[in-house]
Design a protein around this motif. Structure first.
Motif, PDB file in Angstrom:
ATOM      1  N   ASN A  36      63.760  48.448  46.291  1.00 26.28           N
ATOM      2  CA  ASN A  36      63.793  47.270  47.158  1.00 26.28           C
ATOM      3  C   ASN A  36      65.167  47.148  47.793  1.00 26.28           C
ATOM      4  N   ASN A  37      65.208  46.364  48.864  1.00 24.67           N
ATOM      5  CA  ASN A  37      66.473  46.222  49.587  1.00 24.67           C
ATOM      6  C   ASN A  37      67.600  45.710  48.683  1.00 24.67           C
ATOM      7  N   LEU A 202      60.823  38.002  57.781  1.00 22.45           N
ATOM      8  CA  LEU A 202      61.392  39.032  56.907  1.00 22.45           C
ATOM      9  C   LEU A 202      62.569  39.743  57.549  1.00 22.45           C
ATOM     10  N   GLY A 227      67.876  40.864  57.183  1.00 22.91           N
ATOM     11  CA  GLY A 227      68.504  42.122  57.597  1.00 22.91           C
ATOM     12  C   GLY A 227      68.958  42.089  59.049  1.00 22.91           C
TER      13      GLY A 227
HETATM   14  N1  LIG Z   1      64.088  36.448  49.224  1.00 26.82           N
HETATM   15  C1  LIG Z   1      63.501  37.267  48.375  1.00 26.82           C
HETATM   16  O1  LIG Z   1      63.144  36.908  47.254  1.00 26.82           O
HETATM   17  C2  LIG Z   1      63.207  38.653  48.810  1.00 26.82           C
HETATM   18  C3  LIG Z   1      62.386  39.489  48.036  1.00 26.82           C
HETATM   19  C4  LIG Z   1      62.092  40.763  48.543  1.00 26.82           C
HETATM   20  C5  LIG Z   1      62.636  41.163  49.743  1.00 26.82           C
HETATM   21  N2  LIG Z   1      63.466  40.321  50.431  1.00 26.82           N
HETATM   22  C6  LIG Z   1      64.050  40.705  51.716  1.00 26.82           C
HETATM   23  O2  LIG Z   1      62.992  40.664  52.656  1.00 26.82           O
HETATM   24  C7  LIG Z   1      63.185  41.701  53.614  1.00 26.82           C
HETATM   25  C8  LIG Z   1      61.955  42.573  53.642  1.00 26.82           C
HETATM   26  O3  LIG Z   1      61.805  43.230  52.376  1.00 26.82           O
HETATM   27  P1  LIG Z   1      60.953  44.552  52.302  1.00 26.82           P
HETATM   28  O4  LIG Z   1      60.907  44.960  50.883  1.00 26.82           O
HETATM   29  O5  LIG Z   1      59.692  44.360  53.037  1.00 26.82           O
HETATM   30  O6  LIG Z   1      61.921  45.544  53.100  1.00 26.82           O
HETATM   31  P2  LIG Z   1      61.529  46.818  53.950  1.00 26.82           P
HETATM   32  O7  LIG Z   1      60.430  47.512  53.245  1.00 26.82           O
HETATM   33  O8  LIG Z   1      62.789  47.505  54.263  1.00 26.82           O
HETATM   34  O9  LIG Z   1      60.918  46.225  55.289  1.00 26.82           O
HETATM   35  C9  LIG Z   1      61.670  45.591  56.270  1.00 26.82           C
HETATM   36  C10 LIG Z   1      60.886  45.668  57.570  1.00 26.82           C
HETATM   37  O10 LIG Z   1      61.555  44.870  58.544  1.00 26.82           O
HETATM   38  C11 LIG Z   1      61.829  45.673  59.676  1.00 26.82           C
HETATM   39  N3  LIG Z   1      63.123  45.317  60.266  1.00 26.82           N
HETATM   40  C12 LIG Z   1      64.324  45.309  59.636  1.00 26.82           C
HETATM   41  N4  LIG Z   1      65.284  44.923  60.470  1.00 26.82           N
HETATM   42  C13 LIG Z   1      64.696  44.706  61.654  1.00 26.82           C
HETATM   43  C14 LIG Z   1      65.171  44.275  62.914  1.00 26.82           C
HETATM   44  N5  LIG Z   1      66.462  43.988  63.114  1.00 26.82           N
HETATM   45  N6  LIG Z   1      64.259  44.143  63.903  1.00 26.82           N
HETATM   46  C15 LIG Z   1      62.952  44.416  63.701  1.00 26.82           C
HETATM   47  N7  LIG Z   1      62.452  44.817  62.518  1.00 26.82           N
HETATM   48  C16 LIG Z   1      63.312  44.968  61.517  1.00 26.82           C
HETATM   49  C17 LIG Z   1      61.881  47.094  59.171  1.00 26.82           C
HETATM   50  O11 LIG Z   1      61.608  47.964  60.247  1.00 26.82           O
HETATM   51  P3  LIG Z   1      62.287  49.400  60.308  1.00 26.82           P
HETATM   52  O12 LIG Z   1      61.621  50.197  59.232  1.00 26.82           O
HETATM   53  O13 LIG Z   1      61.968  49.854  61.675  1.00 26.82           O
HETATM   54  O14 LIG Z   1      63.746  49.196  60.053  1.00 26.82           O
HETATM   55  C18 LIG Z   1      60.809  47.073  58.074  1.00 26.82           C
HETATM   56  O15 LIG Z   1      59.519  47.332  58.578  1.00 26.82           O
HETATM   57  C19 LIG Z   1      64.455  42.443  53.198  1.00 26.82           C
HETATM   58  O16 LIG Z   1      65.538  41.928  53.962  1.00 26.82           O
HETATM   59  C20 LIG Z   1      64.617  42.082  51.748  1.00 26.82           C
HETATM   60  O17 LIG Z   1      65.979  42.087  51.373  1.00 26.82           O
HETATM   61  C21 LIG Z   1      63.749  39.088  49.991  1.00 26.82           C
END
Ligand SMILES: NC(=O)c1ccc[n+]([C@@H]2O[C@H](COP(=O)([O-])OP(=O)(O)OC[C@H]3O[C@@H](n4cnc5c(N)ncnc54)[C@H](OP(=O)(O)O)[C@@H]3O)[C@@H](O)[C@H]2O)c1
Length: 313
Positions: A36-37, A202, A227
């Motif tokens: 995870n991120n 997200l 992000g």
């Molecule tokens: N608050 C919480 O409890 C919690 C829990 C889990 C995750 N999160 C956060 O939630 C986010 C998503 O998690 P995830 O596990 O789904 O991560 P992930 O698998 O890396 O997915 C992120 C998605 O967002 C897209 N994205 C990132 N930056 C972008 C931008 N500037 N413009 C357009 N699309 C963008 C990515 O596209 P690309 O592949 O093209 O980059 C990817 O499809 C992360 O930032 C993570 O840190 C938070």
């Protein structure tokens, strides 16, 4: 036991003492463990582990067989296939997990899927249903729908009878996200859709202004990822007029009791769907634990669909 250990902003595989389960914990031989991120942030030195987790072994989720139980544990016994949410330490051959943050793995669900299920489905389930109260027939926008949390949210909302629009940056990932149940749009190309009862954000950053503009009356916006930036300008007039709400949360930093509740709700609602094949964990790639550093780098490169999972070698 071998573990991926953070050293100077990188990961290396080291031999560590076997962890021992506390009274309320299970000891798990890890067969698969999603990345995870937060793990990447921790590797870079920017996201210290909570006090109940090893300080330098990352990994927030795992699946494997129970190989030991604490004296108070009643729900699991040796040999059970389980998956668990942990505060850290999952990217190793053995890890401990609290009984209340551990769920059984349904028959027929393979290890990579189980190892990549818990963190993103718990995050999406908590955000959509507990925080935003998403309900039957409502309209949901998922910003960043191709990532781990995004593909979980699309499927959960579909199963709950909501209609879903998802934004996906990678062109290659768009058909698969549509297949999971979303109307897929490129980021920023949202003409003619909405308004939305719930927006799951997200990516963050400048998306926030669009999210607020697209909220329906009584709409709920939940910010989970940033992000794309943690600062945004929004028009409060739109919020007021629509009597809308903005919230945010993290999962990892919550106390045990809250995480246990999140996991019990998740299990109650999703284990039957997972067992029936109605929820899937899209696996973009698996890497052996020994290649944890390369696996993290692949995660950081982006452009994936769903999860990257470390598997037992
Ligand atoms: N608050 C919480 O409890 C919690 C829990 C889990 C995750 N999160 C956060 O939630 C986010 C998503 O998690 P995830 O596990 O789904 O991560 P992930 O698998 O890396 O997915 C992120 C998605 O967002 C897209 N994205 C990132 N930056 C972008 C931008 N500037 N413009 C357009 N699309 C963008 C990515 O596209 P690309 O592949 O093209 O980059 C990817 O499809 C992360 O930032 C993570 O840190 C938070």
């Amino acid at each position: 036991v071998r573990a991926a250990v953070i050293f100077g902003g990188a990961l290396r595989i080291e031999e560590r003492p076997d962890p021992e389960p506390g009274p309320d914990q299970v000891l798990v031989r890890v067969r698969a463990s999603g990345i995870n991120n937060a793990d990447l942030l921790q590797r870079a030195g920017g996201y210290p582990a909570p006090p109940d987790a090893p300080p330098d072994i990352p990994g927030l989720e795992l699946a494997g067989e129970v190989v030991g139980i604490g004296s108070n544990v009643t729900s699991f016994r040796d040999g059970d296939r389980v998956m668990a949410l942990v505060g850290g330490g999952a990217h190793a051959e053995l890890a401990v997990a609290h009984e209340r943050q551990t769920l059984p793995v349904p028959d027929g669900v393979d290890w990579p899927s189980a190892g990549g299920f818990v963190e993103v489905f718990a995050t999406a389930h908590d955000a959509l249903f507990t925080q935003a109260g998403l309900a039957l027939g409502e309209r949901l926008l998922v910003q960043g729908a191709a990532g781990g949390v995004g593909v979980a949210a699309v499927q959960l909302a579909r199963e709950a009878g909501a209609s879903v629009v998802g934004t996906v940056r990678s062109e290659a990932a768009r058909p698969a996200v549509a297949e999971l149940g979303a109307e897929v749009r490129a980021p920023g190309e949202l003409e003619g859709v909405g308004p939305f009862d719930v927006v799951l954000e997200l990516v963050g950053g400048d998306n926030l202004a669009t999210d607020v503009r697209l909220l329906a009356t009584g709409g709920r916006l939940v910010v989970i990822g940033m992000g794309g930036g943690s600062v945004a300008a929004i028009d409060f007039m739109q919020l007021l007029r629509r009597r809308a709400r903005i919230g945010g949360s993290t999962l990892r930093s919550r106390p045990l009791e809250e995480k246990a509740l999140v996991m019990q709700r998740l299990g109650h609602h999703t284990l039957p769907l997972l067992a029936a094949g109605r929820l899937v964990v899209p696996i973009f790639a698996t890497f052996p634990l020994e290649e944890a550093q390369a696996a993290y780098d692949r995660f950081a490169a982006g452009g994936k669909l769903g999860k990257i999972v470390l598997v037992a070698g």
